[in-house]
Enzyme design. Structure first.
Site, PDB file in Angstrom:
ATOM      1  N   GLY A  79      74.109  -9.000  43.706  1.00 17.25           N
ATOM      2  CA  GLY A  79      75.684  -8.757  44.207  1.00 17.25           C
ATOM      3  C   GLY A  79      75.886  -7.700  44.047  1.00 17.25           C
TER       4      GLY A  79
ATOM      5  N   GLN B 257      81.806  -1.280  42.503  1.00 17.97           N
ATOM      6  CA  GLN B 257      80.984  -0.659  41.994  1.00 17.97           C
ATOM      7  C   GLN B 257      80.009   0.334  42.523  1.00 17.97           C
ATOM      8  OE1 GLN B 257      79.456  -4.616  41.823  1.00 17.97           O
ATOM      9  NE2 GLN B 257      78.822  -4.168  40.015  1.00 17.97           N
TER      10      GLN B 257
ATOM     11  N   CYS C  36      75.793  -7.584  35.004  1.00 19.30           N
ATOM     12  CA  CYS C  36      76.571  -6.631  36.162  1.00 19.30           C
ATOM     13  C   CYS C  36      75.533  -5.527  35.837  1.00 19.30           C
ATOM     14  CB  CYS C  36      77.929  -6.507  35.137  1.00 19.30           C
ATOM     15  SG  CYS C  36      78.674  -5.742  36.565  1.00 19.30           S
ATOM     16  N   LEU C  37      75.590  -4.839  37.039  1.00 16.70           N
ATOM     17  CA  LEU C  37      75.065  -3.987  37.216  1.00 16.70           C
ATOM     18  C   LEU C  37      75.730  -2.174  36.913  1.00 16.70           C
ATOM     19  CD1 LEU C  37      73.100  -4.309  41.155  1.00 16.70           C
ATOM     20  CD2 LEU C  37      72.190  -5.416  38.783  1.00 16.70           C
TER      21      LEU C  37
ATOM     22  N   HIS D  79      81.716 -14.050  40.460  1.00 16.54           N
ATOM     23  CA  HIS D  79      81.617 -12.777  39.972  1.00 16.54           C
ATOM     24  C   HIS D  79      81.812 -11.637  40.550  1.00 16.54           C
ATOM     25  CE1 HIS D  79      79.244 -10.323  37.146  1.00 16.54           C
ATOM     26  NE2 HIS D  79      79.732  -9.011  38.258  1.00 16.54           N
ATOM     27  N   GLU D  80      81.607 -11.711  42.406  1.00 13.91           N
ATOM     28  CA  GLU D  80      81.818 -10.341  43.322  1.00 13.91           C
ATOM     29  C   GLU D  80      83.513 -10.720  43.143  1.00 13.91           C
ATOM     30  OE1 GLU D  80      79.879  -8.504  43.048  1.00 13.91           O
ATOM     31  OE2 GLU D  80      77.817  -9.692  42.250  1.00 13.91           O
TER      32      GLU D  80
ATOM     33  N   HIS E 155      85.426  -8.834  40.734  1.00 11.13           N
ATOM     34  CA  HIS E 155      85.330  -7.337  40.690  1.00 11.13           C
ATOM     35  C   HIS E 155      86.572  -6.839  41.760  1.00 11.13           C
ATOM     36  CE1 HIS E 155      81.844  -5.898  38.692  1.00 11.13           C
ATOM     37  NE2 HIS E 155      80.627  -6.689  39.234  1.00 11.13           N
TER      38      HIS E 155
HETATM   39  O1  K1U Z   1      77.731  -7.010  40.601  1.00 10.81           O
HETATM   40  C1  K1U Z   1      76.666  -7.518  40.245  1.00 10.81           C
HETATM   41  O2  K1U Z   1      77.389  -6.486  39.319  1.00 10.81           O
HETATM   42  C2  K1U Z   1      75.752  -7.967  40.087  1.00 10.81           C
HETATM   43  C3  K1U Z   1      75.488  -9.113  39.575  1.00 10.81           C
HETATM   44  C4  K1U Z   1      75.078 -10.632  39.384  1.00 10.81           C
HETATM   45  C5  K1U Z   1      75.888 -11.324  38.895  1.00 10.81           C
HETATM   46  C6  K1U Z   1      74.152 -11.610  37.975  1.00 10.81           C
HETATM   47  C7  K1U Z   1      74.258 -12.985  37.295  1.00 10.81           C
HETATM   48  C8  K1U Z   1      75.094 -13.544  37.222  1.00 10.81           C
HETATM   49  C9  K1U Z   1      76.068 -13.677  37.674  1.00 10.81           C
HETATM   50  C10 K1U Z   1      76.632 -12.160  38.804  1.00 10.81           C
HETATM   51  C11 K1U Z   1      73.755  -9.090  39.057  1.00 10.81           C
HETATM   52  O3  K1U Z   1      72.517  -8.742  40.245  1.00 10.81           O
HETATM   53  S1  K1U Z   1      72.882  -8.417  37.698  1.00 10.81           S
HETATM   54  C12 K1U Z   1      70.946  -8.887  37.879  1.00 10.81           C
HETATM   55  C13 K1U Z   1      70.873  -9.626  38.082  1.00 10.81           C
HETATM   56  O4  K1U Z   1      71.559 -10.761  37.628  1.00 10.81           O
HETATM   57  C14 K1U Z   1      69.047 -10.223  38.603  1.00 10.81           C
HETATM   58  C15 K1U Z   1      68.636  -9.333  39.540  1.00 10.81           C
HETATM   59  C16 K1U Z   1      67.111  -9.226  39.908  1.00 10.81           C
HETATM   60  C17 K1U Z   1      66.811 -10.552  39.717  1.00 10.81           C
HETATM   61  C18 K1U Z   1      68.121 -11.287  39.832  1.00 10.81           C
HETATM   62  C19 K1U Z   1      69.402 -11.325  39.104  1.00 10.81           C
HETATM   63 ZN    ZN Z   2      79.501  -7.086  38.604  1.00 12.88          ZN
END
Ligand code: K1U
Ligand code: ZN
Length: 204
Positions: A79, A84, A126-127, A168-169, A172
Site C-alpha cells: 500500500g 508518503q 510502513c514504507l 493503515h492507508e 496516513h
Molecule cells: O503504507 C505503507 O507504509 C505501506 C505498508 C502497508 C502495510 C503493511 C503491513 C500492514 C499494514 C499496511 C507496507 O507495504 S510495508 C511493506 C510490507 O508490508 C510488505 C512488503 C512486501 C511484501 C509484503 C508486505
Molecule cells: Zn505506512
C-alpha cells in the site's frame, strides 16, 4: 470491475535483452511510470490531515496514482498513501497481489463506512518508517467507500490483511502512523530510532 491499468512493476515488462531487433514483438509494453521519492519519518507531511480530491485534481491524480503504484511495487510494499510521496491529497493505492498477479486498487477520497466490533492484532510495517515493525490492533473487518478514476463510487468489504492495509492507508490520509496506535513507550523507541537514522543520513 476496476478501471485501473496496473502499469506497475518492472517484472511485467517482457525481457528484451536476448532479442535481436528483428525478433522484437510489434506491440510495445505500456510505458512504466517513474517512481517517486518516499517521505521518511519524522516529517511534518506525515502528520498532516490531507485534503479531498476535487474535480480540478482529476487529471493530475490519474498520473500520480500510476507513479504511486510504481513506487509501491518498487519498495516493495502492499500500500501507499499520497502523503508518503509528499502530496497533500486523499489518495491511496493498495495491491496485495493475490496469486502473485497484480490487482491494484486506486482509492480516491476513501472513507471507512463501517468497522466490525471484533478486533485483530497484526504486525505492521510502513514504507515511511523503514525497518520498524510492531503489532497493531484494529477492527477485523471494514467497509470502505471511495471514488475510482472515473469518479464512480465503489465499496470494498474487506477482512484479513486487506482490511488492515486499508485502515493503515486511510490513517496516513489523516496524519496517523501505525506507531500512533502503540503505547507511548513503544512509539518513542521507534521514533527515536528514526530521528537518529535521519541524522546519520544527513551527516553521511
Ligand atoms: O503504507 C505503507 O507504509 C505501506 C505498508 C502497508 C502495510 C503493511 C503491513 C500492514 C499494514 C499496511 C507496507 O507495504 S510495508 C511493506 C510490507 O508490508 C510488505 C512488503 C512486501 C511484501 C509484503 C508486505
Ligand atoms: Zn505506512
Amino acid at each position: 470491475m476496476l478501471s485501473v491499468d496496473p502499469c506497475g512493476p518492472d517484472r511485467y515488462i517482457p525481457a528484451m535483452s536476448a532479442q535481436t531487433p528483428a525478433a522484437q514483438p510489434e506491440t510495445t509494453a505500456a510505458p512504466q511510470a517513474e517512481t517517486l521519492p518516499l517521505v521518511i519519518a519524522p516529517d511534518p507531511r506525515l502528520k498532516t490531515r490531507t485534503r479531498l480530491v476535487t474535480a480540478a485534481d482529476r487529471t493530475r491524480v490519474s498520473a500520480l496514482a500510476q507513479r504511486m503504484l510504481a513506487t509501491m511495487y518498487a519498495a516493495p510494499g502492499i500500500g501507499l498513501a499520497a502523503p508518503q510521496v509528499g502530496v497533500d491529497l486523499r489518495l491511496a493505492v493498495v495491491d496485495l497481489q493475490p496469486d502473485d498477479k497484480p490487482a491494484p486498487i486506486i482509492l480516491i477520497n476513501p472513507k471507512v463506512e463501517k468497522t466490525s466490533t471484533e478486533e485483530v492484532t497484526r504486525e505492521e510495517g510502513c514504507l515511511s518508517i523503514p525497518g520498524q515493525y510492531a503489532d497493531v490492533t484494529r477492527p477485523e473487518r471494514v467497509t470502505v467507500s471511495y471514488e475510482d478514476l472515473d469518479g464512480q463510487t465503489q465499496t470494498i468489504e474487506a477482512d484479513g490483511l486487506l482490511a488492515t492495509c486499508l485502515q493503515h492507508e486511510i490513517d496516513h490520509l489523516d496524519g496517523i502512523l501505525f506507531v500512533d496506535h502503540l503505547s507511548a513507550l513503544k512509539r518513542n523507541i521507534i521514533l527515536r530510532k528514526m530521528v537518529k537514522e535521519k541524522r546519520l543520513r544527513k551527516n553521511g
